[in-house]
Design a protein around this motif. Structure first.
Motif, PDB file in Angstrom:
ATOM      1  N   HIS A  93       0.868  -1.177   0.000  1.00  0.00           N
ATOM      2  CA  HIS A  93       0.000   0.000   0.000  1.00  0.00           C
ATOM      3  C   HIS A  93       0.906   1.229   0.000  1.00  0.00           C
ATOM      4  N   GLN A  94       1.184   1.711  -1.220  1.00  0.00           N
ATOM      5  CA  GLN A  94       2.204   2.756  -1.389  1.00  0.00           C
ATOM      6  C   GLN A  94       1.946   3.970  -0.496  1.00  0.00           C
ATOM      7  N   ALA A  95       0.671   4.367  -0.359  1.00  0.00           N
ATOM      8  CA  ALA A  95       0.368   5.572   0.435  1.00  0.00           C
ATOM      9  C   ALA A  95       0.844   5.407   1.882  1.00  0.00           C
ATOM     10  N   SER A  96       0.764   4.191   2.423  1.00  0.00           N
ATOM     11  CA  SER A  96       1.223   3.966   3.801  1.00  0.00           C
ATOM     12  C   SER A  96       2.739   4.126   3.898  1.00  0.00           C
ATOM     13  N   TYR A  97       3.455   3.655   2.880  1.00  0.00           N
ATOM     14  CA  TYR A  97       4.923   3.818   2.891  1.00  0.00           C
ATOM     15  C   TYR A  97       5.306   5.286   2.704  1.00  0.00           C
ATOM     16  N   ASP A  98       4.542   6.012   1.851  1.00  0.00           N
ATOM     17  CA  ASP A  98       4.818   7.448   1.669  1.00  0.00           C
ATOM     18  C   ASP A  98       4.606   8.169   2.997  1.00  0.00           C
ATOM     19  N   PHE A  99       3.565   7.748   3.714  1.00  0.00           N
ATOM     20  CA  PHE A  99       3.281   8.370   5.015  1.00  0.00           C
ATOM     21  C   PHE A  99       4.423   8.086   6.002  1.00  0.00           C
ATOM     22  N   VAL A 100       4.900   6.849   6.033  1.00  0.00           N
ATOM     23  CA  VAL A 100       6.017   6.489   6.937  1.00  0.00           C
ATOM     24  C   VAL A 100       7.254   7.311   6.569  1.00  0.00           C
ATOM     25  N   ALA A 101       7.533   7.447   5.278  1.00  0.00           N
ATOM     26  CA  ALA A 101       8.717   8.215   4.839  1.00  0.00           C
ATOM     27  C   ALA A 101       8.603   9.660   5.331  1.00  0.00           C
ATOM     28  N   GLU A 102       7.426  10.242   5.184  1.00  0.00           N
ATOM     29  CA  GLU A 102       7.225  11.630   5.609  1.00  0.00           C
ATOM     30  C   GLU A 102       7.408  11.756   7.135  1.00  0.00           C
ATOM     31  N   PHE A 103       6.861  10.775   7.857  1.00  0.00           N
ATOM     32  CA  PHE A 103       7.003  10.767   9.319  1.00  0.00           C
ATOM     33  C   PHE A 103       8.495  10.687   9.700  1.00  0.00           C
ATOM     34  N   LEU A 104       9.234   9.809   9.016  1.00  0.00           N
ATOM     35  CA  LEU A 104      10.654   9.620   9.349  1.00  0.00           C
ATOM     36  C   LEU A 104      11.480  10.876   9.058  1.00  0.00           C
ATOM     37  N   ARG A 105      11.135  11.563   7.975  1.00  0.00           N
ATOM     38  CA  ARG A 105      11.862  12.814   7.660  1.00  0.00           C
ATOM     39  C   ARG A 105      11.778  13.763   8.842  1.00  0.00           C
ATOM     40  N   GLY A 255       5.328   8.376  18.242  1.00  0.00           N
ATOM     41  CA  GLY A 255       5.401   7.294  17.253  1.00  0.00           C
ATOM     42  C   GLY A 255       4.069   7.097  16.535  1.00  0.00           C
ATOM     43  N   VAL A 256       4.109   6.359  15.404  1.00  0.00           N
ATOM     44  CA  VAL A 256       2.874   6.145  14.629  1.00  0.00           C
ATOM     45  C   VAL A 256       2.524   4.665  14.473  1.00  0.00           C
ATOM     46  N   LEU A 257       1.231   4.413  14.522  1.00  0.00           N
ATOM     47  CA  LEU A 257       0.686   3.067  14.263  1.00  0.00           C
ATOM     48  C   LEU A 257      -0.028   3.153  12.915  1.00  0.00           C
ATOM     49  N   VAL A 258       0.421   2.328  11.955  1.00  0.00           N
ATOM     50  CA  VAL A 258      -0.152   2.393  10.609  1.00  0.00           C
ATOM     51  C   VAL A 258      -0.884   1.079  10.328  1.00  0.00           C
ATOM     52  N   VAL A 259      -2.207   1.193  10.165  1.00  0.00           N
ATOM     53  CA  VAL A 259      -3.054   0.010   9.976  1.00  0.00           C
ATOM     54  C   VAL A 259      -3.537  -0.006   8.522  1.00  0.00           C
ATOM     55  N   GLY A 260      -4.005  -1.152   8.044  1.00  0.00           N
ATOM     56  CA  GLY A 260      -4.539  -1.214   6.685  1.00  0.00           C
ATOM     57  C   GLY A 260      -5.838  -0.408   6.604  1.00  0.00           C
ATOM     58  N   LEU A 261      -6.014   0.290   5.477  1.00  0.00           N
ATOM     59  CA  LEU A 261      -7.225   1.114   5.301  1.00  0.00           C
ATOM     60  C   LEU A 261      -8.475   0.261   5.487  1.00  0.00           C
ATOM     61  N   ASN A 277      -5.457  12.092   7.242  1.00  0.00           N
ATOM     62  CA  ASN A 277      -4.973  11.792   5.887  1.00  0.00           C
ATOM     63  C   ASN A 277      -5.871  10.671   5.386  1.00  0.00           C
ATOM     64  N   GLU A 278      -6.700  10.981   4.404  1.00  0.00           N
ATOM     65  CA  GLU A 278      -7.690   9.963   4.007  1.00  0.00           C
ATOM     66  C   GLU A 278      -7.100   8.794   3.214  1.00  0.00           C
ATOM     67  N   LYS A 279      -5.821   8.935   2.818  1.00  0.00           N
ATOM     68  CA  LYS A 279      -5.219   7.832   2.058  1.00  0.00           C
ATOM     69  C   LYS A 279      -4.666   6.739   2.963  1.00  0.00           C
ATOM     70  N   VAL A 280      -4.513   7.054   4.263  1.00  0.00           N
ATOM     71  CA  VAL A 280      -3.961   6.058   5.188  1.00  0.00           C
ATOM     72  C   VAL A 280      -4.800   5.986   6.457  1.00  0.00           C
ATOM     73  N   LEU A 281      -4.650   4.868   7.176  1.00  0.00           N
ATOM     74  CA  LEU A 281      -5.289   4.765   8.493  1.00  0.00           C
ATOM     75  C   LEU A 281      -4.137   4.693   9.498  1.00  0.00           C
ATOM     76  N   ALA A 282      -3.880   5.840  10.145  1.00  0.00           N
ATOM     77  CA  ALA A 282      -2.725   5.911  11.045  1.00  0.00           C
ATOM     78  C   ALA A 282      -3.067   6.733  12.285  1.00  0.00           C
ATOM     79  N   PHE A 283      -2.351   6.432  13.353  1.00  0.00           N
ATOM     80  CA  PHE A 283      -2.579   7.079  14.644  1.00  0.00           C
ATOM     81  C   PHE A 283      -1.219   7.483  15.225  1.00  0.00           C
ATOM     82  N   THR A 284      -1.180   8.660  15.857  1.00  0.00           N
ATOM     83  CA  THR A 284       0.072   9.125  16.489  1.00  0.00           C
ATOM     84  C   THR A 284      -0.076   9.050  17.993  1.00  0.00           C
TER      85      THR A 284
END
Ligand SMILES: C[S@@+](CC[C@H](N)C(=O)[O-])C[C@H]1O[C@@H](n2cnc3c(N)ncnc32)[C@H](O)[C@@H]1O
Length: 287
Positions: A93-105, A255-261, A277-284
């Protein structure tokens, strides 16, 4: 005719409703996996395959072997490997990886964050997910010209999936969804069409067997990223929430928890905030 070929000619036997109920209950109580009526024939075919190897023709006899037989633990492990769905892809799920990359930056430039980054792939199957996470971190480090340390923990209930994941070997077909540039940077072509993750990245990922029903005892904490996708769908709603509560407790502040949409609806946790972010299901995790 040999005894073996006589077995092969026998059709798969119909399972009674009460037998099906017993198997479903066993599976759910030990792994959380819920088998629907539509999967009855899937269960029958897989049980029969193993029963033929053991020379058994009766579901009840095999049930007893899995429950109390001399090799009950081994039987259970074999069965679980056959019944769990291990479908996975790199960067699924590319959007979840994009979200993780942005978080890591952001995490990397946070002067209060001094530890190495910790990521966790929960239900990692044959490894494509944790390797995708490791590549995501490595790419962010590269673009930011940073040398911060990081580690990915990857867990699953299935021994056979973990065994495959640890080899870090994938065919060219499995890597079709990964860009050529990334393959060239993070994989080594051992033989034509057969790739292995490079040694640098292999040192970053550690695999372990863990049943998500036993998270209460898991020695894992202070995670910057917890990635849990395409796992919760196999559990009942109340169990999904319990698992998420355990995962929430293992997040580091911020930290973030990233779950499947769509894998969980209406779940809330006092320490977590839903990411807008409607493309991902994530919690901080607050703090
Ligand atoms: C469909 S795969 C998902 C793989 C990966 N997360 C992805 O999204 O591509 C589901 C994985 O969950 C694992 N699994 C099922 N029940 C589990 C349990 N009780 N504890 C830990 N892992 C479990 C299965 O073995 C399987 O590898």
């Amino acid at each position: 005719m040999q005894a073996g070929s006589a077995w092969i000619l026998k059709p798969v036997a119909e399972m009674s409703t009460s037998e099906f109920g017993d198997w479903c209950q066993l599976l759910e109580s030990r792994s959380g996996m819920v088998l629907t009526e539509q999967r009855r024939s899937f269960l029958q075919v897989n049980l029969t395959a193993r029963m033929r190897e053991l020379g058994l023709s009766d579901y009840a006899d095999y049930y007893q072997q899995v429950l109390n037989g001399p090799s009950a633990a081994v039987e259970w492990t074999n069965l679980l490997d056959k019944l769990t769905v291990q479908e996975t892809h790199f960067f699924r799920h590319q959007a979840s990886y994009d979200f993780v990359a942005e978080f890591l930056r952001k995490r990397m430039v946070d002067k209060h964050h001094k530890r190495p980054l910790s990521l966790w792939s929960v239900g990692c199957a044959t490894g494509e997910e944790p390797w995708s996470l490791a590549i995501t971190v490595a790419q962010v480090l590269r673009e930011q010209d940073k040398t911060k340390g990081f580690a990915v923990t990857a867990t699953d209930i299935s021994h056979s999936a973990l065994k495959k994941a640890r080899t870090a070997r994938y065919s060219a077909r499995r890597l079709e969804t990964v860009s050529k540039e990334i393959v060239a940077r993070y994989f080594v072509e051992e033989q034509p069409g057969c790739f292995q993750v490079n040694k640098d990245l292999m040192q970053r990922v550690c695999f372990a067997r863990l049943n998500v029903l036993e998270l209460a005892n898991a020695p894992i904490s202070s995670m910057d990223v917890i990635f849990c996708q395409n796992l919760l769908i196999y559990f009942r709603r109340w169990q999904r929430r319990e698992i998420l509560n355990h995962l929430a407790a293992r997040l580091a502040p911020g930290g973030v928890l990233v779950v499947g949409l769509g894998e969980v609806t209406g779940w809330e946790h006092a320490d977590l905030q839903r990411v807008e972010n409607e493309k991902v299901l994530a919690f901080t995790r607050r703090g």
